[in-house]
Design a protein around this motif. Structure first.
Motif, PDB file in Angstrom:
ATOM      1  N   MET A 123       0.853  -1.169   0.000  1.00  0.00           N
ATOM      2  CA  MET A 123       0.000   0.000   0.000  1.00  0.00           C
ATOM      3  C   MET A 123       0.895   1.226   0.000  1.00  0.00           C
ATOM      4  SD  MET A 123      -3.156   0.965   2.557  1.00  0.00           S
ATOM      5  CE  MET A 123      -2.272   0.587   4.056  1.00  0.00           C
ATOM      6  N   LYS A 124       0.553   2.171  -0.844  1.00  0.00           N
ATOM      7  CA  LYS A 124       1.318   3.406  -0.954  1.00  0.00           C
ATOM      8  C   LYS A 124       0.565   4.525  -0.244  1.00  0.00           C
ATOM      9  CE  LYS A 124       2.797   2.027  -5.555  1.00  0.00           C
ATOM     10  NZ  LYS A 124       2.604   2.308  -6.984  1.00  0.00           N
ATOM     11  N   LEU A 125       1.311   5.370   0.444  1.00  0.00           N
ATOM     12  CA  LEU A 125       0.759   6.535   1.126  1.00  0.00           C
ATOM     13  C   LEU A 125       1.370   7.780   0.517  1.00  0.00           C
ATOM     14  CD1 LEU A 125      -0.707   8.009   3.497  1.00  0.00           C
ATOM     15  CD2 LEU A 125       1.355   7.544   4.855  1.00  0.00           C
ATOM     16  N   ARG A 126       0.524   8.748   0.223  1.00  0.00           N
ATOM     17  CA  ARG A 126       1.029  10.009  -0.341  1.00  0.00           C
ATOM     18  C   ARG A 126       0.306  11.175   0.327  1.00  0.00           C
ATOM     19  NH1 ARG A 126       1.004  11.777  -6.694  1.00  0.00           N
ATOM     20  NH2 ARG A 126       1.889  13.824  -6.371  1.00  0.00           N
ATOM     21  N   PHE A 127       1.094  12.130   0.793  1.00  0.00           N
ATOM     22  CA  PHE A 127       0.569  13.389   1.308  1.00  0.00           C
ATOM     23  C   PHE A 127       0.933  14.478   0.319  1.00  0.00           C
ATOM     24  CE2 PHE A 127       1.235  11.170   5.377  1.00  0.00           C
ATOM     25  CZ  PHE A 127      -0.008  11.362   5.954  1.00  0.00           C
ATOM     26  N   GLU A 128      -0.010  15.355   0.038  1.00  0.00           N
ATOM     27  CA  GLU A 128       0.285  16.497  -0.807  1.00  0.00           C
ATOM     28  C   GLU A 128      -0.689  17.606  -0.443  1.00  0.00           C
ATOM     29  OE1 GLU A 128       1.063  17.608  -5.474  1.00  0.00           O
ATOM     30  OE2 GLU A 128       0.022  15.773  -4.998  1.00  0.00           O
ATOM     31  N   ASP A 129      -0.135  18.774  -0.091  1.00  0.00           N
ATOM     32  CA  ASP A 129      -0.951  19.901   0.339  1.00  0.00           C
ATOM     33  C   ASP A 129      -1.971  19.429   1.374  1.00  0.00           C
ATOM     34  OD1 ASP A 129       0.467  21.697  -1.282  1.00  0.00           O
ATOM     35  OD2 ASP A 129      -0.798  21.222  -3.003  1.00  0.00           O
ATOM     36  N   HIS A 130      -3.242  19.561   1.080  1.00  0.00           N
ATOM     37  CA  HIS A 130      -4.290  19.163   2.026  1.00  0.00           C
ATOM     38  C   HIS A 130      -4.963  17.876   1.559  1.00  0.00           C
ATOM     39  CE1 HIS A 130      -4.035  22.839   4.373  1.00  0.00           C
ATOM     40  NE2 HIS A 130      -3.832  23.450   3.219  1.00  0.00           N
ATOM     41  N   SER A 131      -4.130  16.880   1.220  1.00  0.00           N
ATOM     42  CA  SER A 131      -4.696  15.616   0.765  1.00  0.00           C
ATOM     43  C   SER A 131      -3.877  14.427   1.258  1.00  0.00           C
ATOM     44  CB  SER A 131      -4.797  15.577  -0.763  1.00  0.00           C
ATOM     45  OG  SER A 131      -3.519  15.551  -1.340  1.00  0.00           O
ATOM     46  N   LEU A 132      -4.560  13.313   1.391  1.00  0.00           N
ATOM     47  CA  LEU A 132      -3.956  12.040   1.781  1.00  0.00           C
ATOM     48  C   LEU A 132      -4.481  11.005   0.794  1.00  0.00           C
ATOM     49  CD1 LEU A 132      -3.788  10.498   5.298  1.00  0.00           C
ATOM     50  CD2 LEU A 132      -4.701   9.200   3.406  1.00  0.00           C
ATOM     51  N   ARG A 133      -3.578  10.218   0.223  1.00  0.00           N
ATOM     52  CA  ARG A 133      -3.961   9.237  -0.790  1.00  0.00           C
ATOM     53  C   ARG A 133      -3.362   7.894  -0.439  1.00  0.00           C
ATOM     54  NH1 ARG A 133      -1.954  10.152  -6.925  1.00  0.00           N
ATOM     55  NH2 ARG A 133      -2.384   8.097  -7.735  1.00  0.00           N
ATOM     56  N   LEU A 134      -4.189   6.854  -0.509  1.00  0.00           N
ATOM     57  CA  LEU A 134      -3.745   5.473  -0.335  1.00  0.00           C
ATOM     58  C   LEU A 134      -4.006   4.733  -1.642  1.00  0.00           C
ATOM     59  CD1 LEU A 134      -5.295   4.580   3.150  1.00  0.00           C
ATOM     60  CD2 LEU A 134      -2.907   5.117   2.654  1.00  0.00           C
ATOM     61  N   ARG A 135      -3.003   3.978  -2.095  1.00  0.00           N
ATOM     62  CA  ARG A 135      -3.164   3.144  -3.291  1.00  0.00           C
ATOM     63  C   ARG A 135      -2.856   1.706  -2.903  1.00  0.00           C
ATOM     64  NH1 ARG A 135      -3.577   5.519  -8.307  1.00  0.00           N
ATOM     65  NH2 ARG A 135      -2.498   3.804  -9.310  1.00  0.00           N
ATOM     66  N   LEU A 136      -3.808   0.824  -3.145  1.00  0.00           N
ATOM     67  CA  LEU A 136      -3.688  -0.572  -2.748  1.00  0.00           C
ATOM     68  C   LEU A 136      -3.524  -1.473  -3.960  1.00  0.00           C
ATOM     69  CD1 LEU A 136      -5.466   0.904  -0.480  1.00  0.00           C
ATOM     70  CD2 LEU A 136      -6.139  -1.400   0.149  1.00  0.00           C
ATOM     71  N   SER A 137      -2.627  -2.450  -3.835  1.00  0.00           N
ATOM     72  CA  SER A 137      -2.456  -3.465  -4.879  1.00  0.00           C
ATOM     73  C   SER A 137      -3.683  -4.380  -4.890  1.00  0.00           C
ATOM     74  CB  SER A 137      -1.207  -4.292  -4.611  1.00  0.00           C
ATOM     75  OG  SER A 137      -1.404  -5.096  -3.453  1.00  0.00           O
ATOM     76  N   GLU A 138      -3.783  -5.200  -5.915  1.00  0.00           N
ATOM     77  CA  GLU A 138      -4.889  -6.161  -5.997  1.00  0.00           C
ATOM     78  C   GLU A 138      -4.923  -7.072  -4.772  1.00  0.00           C
ATOM     79  OE1 GLU A 138      -6.454  -8.242  -9.765  1.00  0.00           O
ATOM     80  OE2 GLU A 138      -4.571  -7.291 -10.391  1.00  0.00           O
ATOM     81  N   ALA A 139      -3.757  -7.554  -4.350  1.00  0.00           N
ATOM     82  CA  ALA A 139      -3.679  -8.441  -3.185  1.00  0.00           C
ATOM     83  C   ALA A 139      -4.121  -7.706  -1.917  1.00  0.00           C
ATOM     84  CB  ALA A 139      -2.258  -8.983  -3.022  1.00  0.00           C
ATOM     85  N   GLU A 140      -3.743  -6.444  -1.793  1.00  0.00           N
ATOM     86  CA  GLU A 140      -4.140  -5.665  -0.610  1.00  0.00           C
ATOM     87  C   GLU A 140      -5.641  -5.391  -0.602  1.00  0.00           C
ATOM     88  OE1 GLU A 140       0.046  -3.270   0.142  1.00  0.00           O
ATOM     89  OE2 GLU A 140      -1.342  -2.564  -1.398  1.00  0.00           O
ATOM     90  N   VAL A 141      -6.222  -5.133  -1.783  1.00  0.00           N
ATOM     91  CA  VAL A 141      -7.671  -4.937  -1.870  1.00  0.00           C
ATOM     92  C   VAL A 141      -8.377  -6.225  -1.442  1.00  0.00           C
ATOM     93  CG1 VAL A 141      -9.618  -4.518  -3.436  1.00  0.00           C
ATOM     94  CG2 VAL A 141      -7.542  -3.140  -3.630  1.00  0.00           C
ATOM     95  N   ALA A 142      -7.897  -7.370  -1.899  1.00  0.00           N
ATOM     96  CA  ALA A 142      -8.493  -8.656  -1.521  1.00  0.00           C
ATOM     97  C   ALA A 142      -8.365  -8.898  -0.015  1.00  0.00           C
ATOM     98  CB  ALA A 142      -7.833  -9.795  -2.306  1.00  0.00           C
TER      99      ALA A 142
END
Length: 107
Positions: free
Chosen positions: A1-20
């Protein structure tokens, strides 16, 4: 899972395995070591919640994004790529939260 902060935002990106894994257990987490001891780490997690609203909790080296169970179930069981919400934080500052499937390109 990737975590990204930018300005006033937080983003999580999950792989297929992580979504499952999230669909099955209701939680997925990553621990990032930031020092020489176990206590010097950052844990970030995505959790399924019983509430009807997105929430973020933080403290003691942990950030947790909590997603309403009904939205989480729909997101994990369909082709829907992302979930988003704008949360009002302290001192009337907003935080945009985006959770996405980070799927491999298929040609």
């Amino acid at each position: 899972m990737k975590l990204r902060f930018e300005d006033h935002s937080l983003r999580l990106r999950l792989s297929e395995a992580e979504v499952a894994h999230f669909a099955e257990t209701g939680r997925v987490a990553v621990v990032v070591p930031l020092g020489l001891t176990v206590g010097e780490s950052l844990t970030y997690a995505l959790e399924r919640a019983d509430s009807e609203e997105f929430r973020i909790t933080h403290g003691a080296g942990a950030i947790t994004v909590k997603v309403p169970a009904t939205l989480a179930a729909h997101w994990t069981s369909t082709d829907q790529n992302g979930l988003s919400a704008t949360l009002m934080m302290a001192e009337n500052q907003s935080l945009k939260v985006l959770i996405e499937k980070d799927l491999d390109c298929r040609h």
